[in-house]
Design a protein around this motif. Structure first.
Motif, PDB file in Angstrom:
ATOM      1  N   ILE A  68       4.818  18.921  -2.277  1.00  0.00           N
ATOM      2  CA  ILE A  68       5.391  19.265  -3.588  1.00  0.00           C
ATOM      3  C   ILE A  68       4.575  18.628  -4.707  1.00  0.00           C
ATOM      4  N   CYS A  69       4.240  17.355  -4.558  1.00  0.00           N
ATOM      5  CA  CYS A  69       3.456  16.665  -5.601  1.00  0.00           C
ATOM      6  C   CYS A  69       2.056  17.259  -5.733  1.00  0.00           C
ATOM      7  N   LEU A  70       1.420  17.584  -4.610  1.00  0.00           N
ATOM      8  CA  LEU A  70       0.089  18.193  -4.673  1.00  0.00           C
ATOM      9  C   LEU A  70       0.138  19.565  -5.327  1.00  0.00           C
ATOM     10  N   LEU A  71       1.162  20.352  -5.008  1.00  0.00           N
ATOM     11  CA  LEU A  71       1.312  21.663  -5.650  1.00  0.00           C
ATOM     12  C   LEU A  71       1.550  21.516  -7.154  1.00  0.00           C
ATOM     13  N   GLU A  72       2.342  20.517  -7.528  1.00  0.00           N
ATOM     14  CA  GLU A  72       2.572  20.266  -8.953  1.00  0.00           C
ATOM     15  C   GLU A  72       1.262  19.887  -9.643  1.00  0.00           C
ATOM     16  N   MET A  73       0.459  19.058  -9.006  1.00  0.00           N
ATOM     17  CA  MET A  73      -0.830  18.675  -9.582  1.00  0.00           C
ATOM     18  C   MET A  73      -1.743  19.898  -9.731  1.00  0.00           C
ATOM     19  N   LEU A  74      -1.813  20.715  -8.695  1.00  0.00           N
ATOM     20  CA  LEU A  74      -2.672  21.901  -8.738  1.00  0.00           C
ATOM     21  C   LEU A  74      -2.168  22.927  -9.750  1.00  0.00           C
ATOM     22  N   ALA A  75      -0.853  23.040  -9.915  1.00  0.00           N
ATOM     23  CA  ALA A  75      -0.298  23.993 -10.883  1.00  0.00           C
ATOM     24  C   ALA A  75      -0.647  23.599 -12.314  1.00  0.00           C
ATOM     25  N   ILE A 114       0.825  -1.212   0.000  1.00  0.00           N
ATOM     26  CA  ILE A 114       0.000   0.000   0.000  1.00  0.00           C
ATOM     27  C   ILE A 114       0.859   1.263   0.000  1.00  0.00           C
ATOM     28  N   PHE A 115       1.883   1.311   0.862  1.00  0.00           N
ATOM     29  CA  PHE A 115       2.682   2.539   0.946  1.00  0.00           C
ATOM     30  C   PHE A 115       3.503   2.763  -0.320  1.00  0.00           C
ATOM     31  N   SER A 116       4.048   1.698  -0.914  1.00  0.00           N
ATOM     32  CA  SER A 116       4.785   1.882  -2.172  1.00  0.00           C
ATOM     33  C   SER A 116       3.826   2.316  -3.279  1.00  0.00           C
ATOM     34  N   ALA A 117       2.570   1.862  -3.231  1.00  0.00           N
ATOM     35  CA  ALA A 117       1.569   2.283  -4.222  1.00  0.00           C
ATOM     36  C   ALA A 117       1.198   3.754  -4.031  1.00  0.00           C
ATOM     37  N   ILE A 118       1.101   4.197  -2.780  1.00  0.00           N
ATOM     38  CA  ILE A 118       0.827   5.619  -2.512  1.00  0.00           C
ATOM     39  C   ILE A 118       1.937   6.472  -3.099  1.00  0.00           C
ATOM     40  N   LEU A 119       3.180   6.093  -2.831  1.00  0.00           N
ATOM     41  CA  LEU A 119       4.323   6.846  -3.359  1.00  0.00           C
ATOM     42  C   LEU A 119       4.343   6.818  -4.885  1.00  0.00           C
ATOM     43  N   LEU A 162       3.374   8.083   7.325  1.00  0.00           N
ATOM     44  CA  LEU A 162       2.591   9.152   6.712  1.00  0.00           C
ATOM     45  C   LEU A 162       2.854  10.520   7.315  1.00  0.00           C
ATOM     46  N   PHE A 163       3.211  10.568   8.575  1.00  0.00           N
ATOM     47  CA  PHE A 163       3.355  11.856   9.257  1.00  0.00           C
ATOM     48  C   PHE A 163       4.802  12.114   9.660  1.00  0.00           C
ATOM     49  N   ASN A 164       5.687  12.039   8.669  1.00  0.00           N
ATOM     50  CA  ASN A 164       7.071  12.418   8.909  1.00  0.00           C
ATOM     51  C   ASN A 164       7.447  13.507   7.919  1.00  0.00           C
ATOM     52  N   LEU A 165       8.436  14.291   8.255  1.00  0.00           N
ATOM     53  CA  LEU A 165       8.772  15.476   7.474  1.00  0.00           C
ATOM     54  C   LEU A 165       9.115  15.184   6.010  1.00  0.00           C
ATOM     55  N   PRO A 166       9.989  14.222   5.701  1.00  0.00           N
ATOM     56  CA  PRO A 166      10.297  13.990   4.275  1.00  0.00           C
ATOM     57  C   PRO A 166       9.066  13.607   3.446  1.00  0.00           C
ATOM     58  N   PHE A 167       8.213  12.724   3.997  1.00  0.00           N
ATOM     59  CA  PHE A 167       7.018  12.333   3.256  1.00  0.00           C
ATOM     60  C   PHE A 167       6.068  13.509   3.090  1.00  0.00           C
ATOM     61  N   MET A 168       5.883  14.292   4.135  1.00  0.00           N
ATOM     62  CA  MET A 168       4.981  15.450   4.053  1.00  0.00           C
ATOM     63  C   MET A 168       5.489  16.467   3.032  1.00  0.00           C
ATOM     64  N   ILE A 169       6.806  16.692   2.980  1.00  0.00           N
ATOM     65  CA  ILE A 169       7.375  17.604   1.985  1.00  0.00           C
ATOM     66  C   ILE A 169       7.132  17.066   0.577  1.00  0.00           C
TER      67      ILE A 169
END
Length: 192
Positions: free
Chosen positions: A179-186, A60-65, A168-175
């Motif tokens: 970034i990916c969400l901002l890229e999608m929204l852009a 599941i986590f590798s699929a999320i990434l 899910l709630f660690n700094l590298p994953f959240m960053i």
């Protein structure tokens, strides 16, 4: 439709995520190099390292990434589902089979199918595409039903929820997620 409610469109992202490759170099990259590299990274490296936290978590986590890596609001949900399938294939049969299925997806279901459907009117192409994808989905469901009893122990072992919170709630994953969400929204465009 949800984006249209906010007067936005993902048409450009949809066109970028689907369709046949324009050049031979893009065909080679999209059909062979990208699937090979992505499988080595997501299923060969990440999934294998996540397995120490449980097979289900690793898949599941590798699929999320894998899903958010695509950085495309249209492609991300499909990439997540494909990542689940490829993770299951890797765990059950091996990485080379996941690479083969990924190549099949990119080359046959994306590139060749798009070229074939361009020969028909839009309504006919939609019907043909629905029949093909529906048949593949039914085949997949039949397979899961048929082999459920042998795989259920492996996939539904208990999960340590503290591992999920940590993942899910660690700094590298959240960053990475931001970034990916901002890229999608852009990539969204105003609806005219």
């Amino acid at each position: 439709m949800l984006l249209n409610f906010f007067h936005l469109s993902a048409q450009n992202q949809e066109e970028n995520a689907t369709g046949a490759n324009e050049t031979l170099s893009m065909f080679i990259y999209g059909s062979f190099l990208a699937p090979f590299g992505e499988e080595i990274l997501f299923r060969g490296f990440l999934l294998q390292n996540f397995k120490r936290y449980g097979v289900r978590f690793a898949i599941i986590f590798s699929a999320i990434l894998f899903g958010i890596y695509h950085g495309n609001i249209v492609q991300t949900p499909f990439a997540f589902i494909l990542g689940l399938l490829l993770g299951y294939i890797t765990v059950s049969y091996g990485l080379k089979y996941a690479i083969a299925v990924h190549i099949f997806n990119n080359m046959v279901l994306a590139d060749f199918l798009d070229r074939f459907l361009q020969l028909f009117s839009e309504n006919t192409a939609t019907t043909i595409s629905t029949i093909i994808m529906g048949s593949l989905a039914l085949g997949g469901l039949y397979y899961l039903y048929r082999f459920w009893h042998t795989q259920r122990q492996k996939l539904f072992a208990p999960i340590d929820y503290s591992v999920i919170r940590s993942a899910l709630f660690n700094l590298p994953f959240m960053i990475l997620l931001v970034i990916c969400l901002l890229e999608m929204l852009a990539g969204l465009t105003p609806l005219h």
